[in-house]
Design an enzyme around this catalytic site. Sequence first.
Site, mmCIF file in Angstrom:
data_model
loop_
_atom_site.group_PDB
_atom_site.id
_atom_site.type_symbol
_atom_site.label_atom_id
_atom_site.label_comp_id
_atom_site.label_asym_id
_atom_site.label_seq_id
_atom_site.Cartn_x
_atom_site.Cartn_y
_atom_site.Cartn_z
ATOM 1 N N ASP A 37 0.873 -1.171 0.000
ATOM 2 C CA ASP A 37 0.000 0.000 0.000
ATOM 3 C C ASP A 37 0.912 1.223 0.000
ATOM 4 O OD1 ASP A 37 -1.737 2.084 0.472
ATOM 5 O OD2 ASP A 37 -2.262 1.479 2.508
ATOM 6 N N LYS A 98 2.994 11.630 -3.297
ATOM 7 C CA LYS A 98 2.096 10.822 -4.121
ATOM 8 C C LYS A 98 1.061 11.712 -4.823
ATOM 9 C CE LYS A 98 -1.366 7.157 -3.503
ATOM 10 N NZ LYS A 98 -1.932 6.216 -2.529
ATOM 11 N N GLU A 200 -7.034 0.896 -4.613
ATOM 12 C CA GLU A 200 -7.017 0.768 -3.152
ATOM 13 C C GLU A 200 -8.334 0.247 -2.563
ATOM 14 O OE1 GLU A 200 -5.786 4.672 -2.116
ATOM 15 O OE2 GLU A 200 -3.716 4.369 -2.769
ATOM 16 N N ASP A 223 -13.031 4.966 1.112
ATOM 17 C CA ASP A 223 -11.588 5.045 1.382
ATOM 18 C C ASP A 223 -11.158 6.506 1.438
ATOM 19 O OD1 ASP A 223 -8.861 4.888 1.484
ATOM 20 O OD2 ASP A 223 -8.606 3.646 -0.293
#
Length: 653
Positions: A37, A98, A200, A223
Site C-alpha cells: 500500500d 504521491k 485501493e 476510502d
Amino acid sequence: MFTKRANLAKVLHRSLRSRGNNFLNHARLTHNVIGIDLGTTNSAVALVEGDQARILENEEGGRTTPSIVAFNDKDTLVGLPAKRQALVNPRNTFFATKRLIGRKFEDEEVQKDIKNTLFKIVEHQNGDAWLETSDGRQFSPSQISSVVLQKMKHIAESHLPEDVKHAVVTVPAYFNDSQRQATKSAGQLAGLEVLRVINEPTAAALAYGIDQKKPDGIVAVFDFGGGTFDVSILDIEDKVFEVRATNGNTHLGGEDVDLMLLNFILDKFKAEHGVDLLSDRMAIQRIREAAEKCKIELSHVKETEINIPFITKDKHIKLKLTEDELDEMSLPYINKTIDPVKRCLRDAELSARDIDEVILVGGMTRMPKIRKVVEGLFKKAPNTSVNPDEAVALGAAIQGAVLSGQIKNVVLLDVTPLTLGIETYGGLFSPLIPRNSAVPLKKEQAFSTAVDGQTGVEVRVYQGERPLVKDNKLIGNFKLANIPSGPKGTPQIVVSFDIDADGIINVSATDKTPYPEDSPHYGKPNSVSIQVTGQTSMSEEEIKEVLKQSSENAKKDAEYKQHVENATRVDILCTDAENAVTQFGKLMDEEDTKAINDIIDSLKAKVTDVREKGILHDVAKMTEEVNQMQQVTMAAVKKVAIRQQQQKKEQSQ
C-alpha cells in the site's frame, strides 16, 4: 471513414476466471509476491503465508511506515528517521509526494501544493512536477515513491529468507493512466516487477472478503486516506470480486485537514501576538506536526490541547480545540465526499439500501464525524472490523497470492472510468466499451467503408460520453490501408478493443472481408493496431466535467445527433446522384443535369452548415429536397435509358 454496419457487433466473451488470471504465467513466479500500500501519508507491506495475509513490521516495530524521504549531506532517510529530522531539515524532507505523481507542473492542484509545502516543487523539461533539494538536485515524484517502495521491499526481505522480486502495488481508484504508469515506473526503480497495479478500495474489499471470510454480497468501500478519497462498489459472489462502479478525488485527504489546522493555528497566533510565522520554516514544521497530532487525538477524545513552547523567541502556542470545533472546520472537506458517493451509486444502478456492507478504509475514517456522514449516506452503520490502515496492503498481498497461484479461484474485475469508442462517418462517436465496464476485456465491432472506391480507413479512438466526437477526447489514431477498391459498404473492417488488467488499451483494425479464392487479396492478412497507454490520462476533475457536460447536454446532443445523422444520409445520397450525373451526364438533357446539380449544391451547402457551422436545417424539408433530387435524377436516367433503347431499335432496323 467508417459507416456502422447494423447488427454486426460481436462481444468476445471470456470466462471470468480466465479473464482474471490468464494474462500471467504463474510458472515463472518462483518468489513470494508482496502487497504494498503506497500511501500518501503512510505505507505498508503485507504477505500471504499459508492461507492468511499478514502485515510485515518495520525495524522499529511499526506496522506502517511514514511515506517520507529526506536527503542530507551523506544519506537518504526513509520513514520514521526522515520524519524525526524534518524539523531541522524541512527544505529537503519530502512528504505527500504521491499527490504529485503523474501530474503536470501547471495542474491546478500542483499550484496549490506549491503554496503549502516546505520543500520546492519545480517544472521539469517535460512539463511534469518535480522536486528540488536545497543543493539543486532534482527528483521526480516517481523517484521519491521508488525510495519508499524500496523501503517496503527491504522490510519484506527482513522477514524472508530470499530476495523479493515481485509486488502488487495499490493506487487510488481514480488515478489516471499516466499516474498508474508512473507508479509502475517507481516499482521498477525500486528493483521490483510490479505484476499488477490494483485500486485501493478494491484491495480493501479483497481483504474484507477473503481475509475476514465474509459472505457474498454488495459491498461499498469508503476510502478516505491521507491524500486521496475513493469510493467503490463491488459485487462479491463465489470469490469473484467485480467492481460495479468507482468514483473519487485524487487530491482530497487528511493532508488537507492538517493544512487547514495549520492555518487555523497560525491565524490564532498572529491575532494574539501580532507575529506572522509563515516565513519561519522550522516553526511551520512544528505546527504541522502538532496539527496532525491534534487531528488524531480528536478522533478518540472530545477535547485536546495544542501546546508548542518557544515557537519563536519567548512566545508559545497554547490553545484548546474540541471535537465539535474540528468537525465544523473540516466539514467543507467531508462534504466533498458526498457527491462521489451518490455518483458511484448511480453508476452502479443501485440505491443505498441495496448495499449489504460499508467498509471504512484510510486513517481519516477514524474521525467520528466522517463515520456519521457515511452512516447517513448509506443508511446503515459502517463495518469497522477491517483495520483502516492495513486493509489495503492485506488486499494487495491477497491479489499477489492469486497471481502467483498460491490462492486459487479468486478473480478480481476492475472497471474503466469512461466510455471508449471510435469516430464514424459524419463525426459521430460509436461507443464500443461503456464506462464502468469490467476489465480485462476484449470487444470488437464490424464497420465498412462510407464511399465507393475507398482503399483506406482512419481509426480515431475517443474517450467520453457525448454522441459527437468533437465533444470527446481523442486518445489515439492510426490508418488501415490497402483495402481493395470496391462499392461502399462491401469491405468488413473489424475494430477490436483489448484492455488488460492494468488498464492498458490496445486497439486494432482488421480487414475481414471474405474475398473469393481467385482474388489477389484472398488469405492475405491486413491488420494494424495501436497502444494508447499513457494517452488516456484524464484527471478526476476532467472526468467529472465530462459526465456533467454529458448530462447537461443530453437533450441538445440527441437533437444535434439527429441532424448530423441526417446530414450524413443526405451526403451519401448526393454522392449517388453525382455518380449518376458522371456516368450519364453526357446523354442527359442539359436542363436535367442543371436541375440535379442545383439541388446537390443546395443540399451539400446545408450539410456543410450542419457539420461545420452548427446551423441546423429542418430535417423534413431536407428530406423533401432529397426526394425531389432522387425523382429528377431517376426521371433523367429513365430518359437516357429510353433514348438508348430507341437507338438500339433504330440500329437493328
